[in-house]
Scaffold this motif. Sequence first.
Motif, PDB file in Angstrom:
ATOM      1  N   ILE A  19       0.829  -1.202   0.000  1.00 40.55           N
ATOM      2  CA  ILE A  19       0.000   0.000   0.000  1.00 40.55           C
ATOM      3  C   ILE A  19       0.868   1.257   0.000  1.00 40.55           C
ATOM      4  CG2 ILE A  19      -1.744   1.271   1.282  1.00 40.55           C
ATOM      5  CD1 ILE A  19      -2.692  -1.314  -0.143  1.00 40.55           C
ATOM      6  N   TYR A  20       1.956   1.232   0.779  1.00 42.19           N
ATOM      7  CA  TYR A  20       2.850   2.383   0.799  1.00 42.19           C
ATOM      8  C   TYR A  20       3.453   2.619  -0.585  1.00 42.19           C
ATOM      9  CZ  TYR A  20       6.883   5.312   1.824  1.00 42.19           C
ATOM     10  OH  TYR A  20       7.806   6.313   1.805  1.00 42.19           O
ATOM     11  N   ALA A  21       3.876   1.541  -1.268  1.00 47.51           N
ATOM     12  CA  ALA A  21       4.436   1.674  -2.608  1.00 47.51           C
ATOM     13  C   ALA A  21       3.385   2.201  -3.582  1.00 47.51           C
ATOM     14  CB  ALA A  21       4.968   0.324  -3.086  1.00 47.51           C
ATOM     15  N   LEU A  22       2.142   1.754  -3.424  1.00 48.18           N
ATOM     16  CA  LEU A  22       1.074   2.220  -4.306  1.00 48.18           C
ATOM     17  C   LEU A  22       0.814   3.711  -4.100  1.00 48.18           C
ATOM     18  CD1 LEU A  22      -1.183   1.677  -6.331  1.00 48.18           C
ATOM     19  CD2 LEU A  22      -2.622   0.907  -4.430  1.00 48.18           C
ATOM     20  N   VAL A  23       0.730   4.135  -2.846  1.00 49.94           N
ATOM     21  CA  VAL A  23       0.491   5.554  -2.557  1.00 49.94           C
ATOM     22  C   VAL A  23       1.655   6.406  -3.053  1.00 49.94           C
ATOM     23  CG1 VAL A  23       0.261   7.242  -0.692  1.00 49.94           C
ATOM     24  CG2 VAL A  23      -1.044   5.109  -0.608  1.00 49.94           C
ATOM     25  N   ALA A  24       2.905   5.952  -2.832  1.00 49.69           N
ATOM     26  CA  ALA A  24       4.080   6.708  -3.279  1.00 49.69           C
ATOM     27  C   ALA A  24       4.091   6.834  -4.796  1.00 49.69           C
ATOM     28  CB  ALA A  24       5.353   6.025  -2.784  1.00 49.69           C
ATOM     29  N   ALA A  25       3.753   5.744  -5.493  1.00 43.70           N
ATOM     30  CA  ALA A  25       3.739   5.785  -6.958  1.00 43.70           C
ATOM     31  C   ALA A  25       2.628   6.710  -7.468  1.00 43.70           C
ATOM     32  CB  ALA A  25       3.544   4.375  -7.511  1.00 43.70           C
ATOM     33  N   LEU A  26       1.493   6.716  -6.815  1.00 48.58           N
ATOM     34  CA  LEU A  26       0.402   7.608  -7.226  1.00 48.58           C
ATOM     35  C   LEU A  26       0.795   9.070  -7.022  1.00 48.58           C
ATOM     36  CD1 LEU A  26      -2.708   5.692  -5.807  1.00 48.58           C
ATOM     37  CD2 LEU A  26      -2.109   6.022  -8.215  1.00 48.58           C
ATOM     38  N   ARG A  27       1.443   9.368  -5.909  1.00 49.98           N
ATOM     39  CA  ARG A  27       1.882  10.743  -5.668  1.00 49.98           C
ATOM     40  C   ARG A  27       2.937  11.179  -6.682  1.00 49.98           C
ATOM     41  NH1 ARG A  27       2.135  10.356   0.966  1.00 49.98           N
ATOM     42  NH2 ARG A  27      -0.059  10.941   1.313  1.00 49.98           N
ATOM     43  N   ALA A  28       3.850  10.279  -7.006  1.00 46.50           N
ATOM     44  CA  ALA A  28       4.894  10.614  -7.979  1.00 46.50           C
ATOM     45  C   ALA A  28       4.312  10.824  -9.372  1.00 46.50           C
ATOM     46  CB  ALA A  28       5.953   9.509  -8.012  1.00 46.50           C
ATOM     47  N   GLY A  29       3.211  10.125  -9.667  1.00 45.16           N
ATOM     48  CA  GLY A  29       2.598  10.228 -10.987  1.00 45.16           C
ATOM     49  C   GLY A  29       1.417  11.162 -11.041  1.00 45.16           C
ATOM     50  N   GLN A  30       1.328  12.084 -10.110  1.00 40.41           N
ATOM     51  CA  GLN A  30       0.225  13.047 -10.056  1.00 40.41           C
ATOM     52  C   GLN A  30      -1.132  12.346  -9.942  1.00 40.41           C
ATOM     53  OE1 GLN A  30       1.198  16.235  -9.881  1.00 40.41           O
ATOM     54  NE2 GLN A  30       3.282  15.463 -10.117  1.00 40.41           N
ATOM     55  N   GLY A  31      -1.160  11.272  -9.179  1.00 37.64           N
ATOM     56  CA  GLY A  31      -2.417  10.537  -9.017  1.00 37.64           C
ATOM     57  C   GLY A  31      -2.945  10.570  -7.603  1.00 37.64           C
ATOM     58  N   GLU A  32      -2.700  11.669  -6.900  1.00 33.70           N
ATOM     59  CA  GLU A  32      -3.131  11.758  -5.496  1.00 33.70           C
ATOM     60  C   GLU A  32      -4.644  11.658  -5.348  1.00 33.70           C
ATOM     61  OE1 GLU A  32      -1.552  14.952  -3.298  1.00 33.70           O
ATOM     62  OE2 GLU A  32       0.537  14.529  -3.783  1.00 33.70           O
ATOM     63  N   ARG A  33      -5.384  11.997  -6.409  1.00 30.54           N
ATOM     64  CA  ARG A  33      -6.839  11.916  -6.347  1.00 30.54           C
ATOM     65  C   ARG A  33      -7.320  10.479  -6.138  1.00 30.54           C
ATOM     66  NH1 ARG A  33      -8.662   9.974 -11.218  1.00 30.54           N
ATOM     67  NH2 ARG A  33      -7.068   9.841 -12.851  1.00 30.54           N
TER      68      ARG A  33
END
Length: 251
Positions: A19-33
Motif C-alpha cells: 500500500i505504501y508503494a502504491l500511494v508513493a507511486a500515485l503521488r509521484a505520478g500526479q495521481g493523489e486523487r
Amino acid sequence: MFDSFVVVLRELAELILIIYALVAALRAGQGERLIPWVTAGTLAGLGLAAVLCSWLLSDAVDPQWTAGLTLVLALGVIVMVCTLLATAHAIEERVRGFVERYSGLVVAPLVVLVFALIAALREGLEAGLFLRMVVRRGDASEALVGALLAIACAVLLTGASRRIGVRVGALAAFRASALLLSLLAIQMVLGAIQEVLHAPGADPALGQALAPILPEGAWYAWTCTALMLIPLLYLLKGWWSGAARAGAGWR
C-alpha cells in the motif's frame, strides 16, 4: 504465541509495503486523487478477509475443502519467497509498473480499488489460514494474544513506514521473516496433506505411506529441514546477486 505474532505481523508488514508503494507511486505520478480509493480498497479487502476467515474456520465448512485451500495458499507463499517477490524493492517495482499502466485510464479509480482490495484480501486470508494451523497445534488463547500484539506492532509500523522502508536493516529483517514464513508454510503444506489423507474416501495406503514425513511422523523434522533448503538457496542467490551488483557499482 510467537508463531501467530510472526505470521500476522509478516503478512501485515507486506501489505503495508504494497500500500505504501502504491500511494508513493500515485503521488509521484500526479495521481493523489486516487489515494482515497486505495484506503477504501484496503479496508474492504481486510473486512472481506475477516468474514471469509471466520466462515472458513467455522464448523459449517467441510474441513477437507479448507485443507485444500490452505494447501494452495501455503504453496503460493513458498513460491512467493522463492521468486523473491517478498522484498521491498520488488514490491515497489511491480506497483510502480502497475500505476504507470493504469493511472491514466478513465477506470483508474476502480482499478486502484480492486488492486488494494485483492492485496488486502490475499494477505488477510494467508494470515487467517496460518493462524488456523497455529491454533490446531497449541493454545488458541495464546495464538490470539500473539495476533493482537502483531496488529499493534503493524499499526506502529504504518506510522514509521517511510523511514523503515529505506533502511537496509529493515529489509534484512523482512527477508529473514520470509524464511520463517517459509518454514511455517512448509509445515502448513504437510499438515494440509495430512488432513486431506485422513478425510473420508482417501486412500488409507497412501496415508500410511506418507505418514513418516507428515506431522508427528518420524521423518517430519527432517522433511521440513530438507524443504527449507529450497527457499534458503533462493534467498541466498538473491542476496549474492545484490551484493555482486553493489560491488560492480563501487568499481
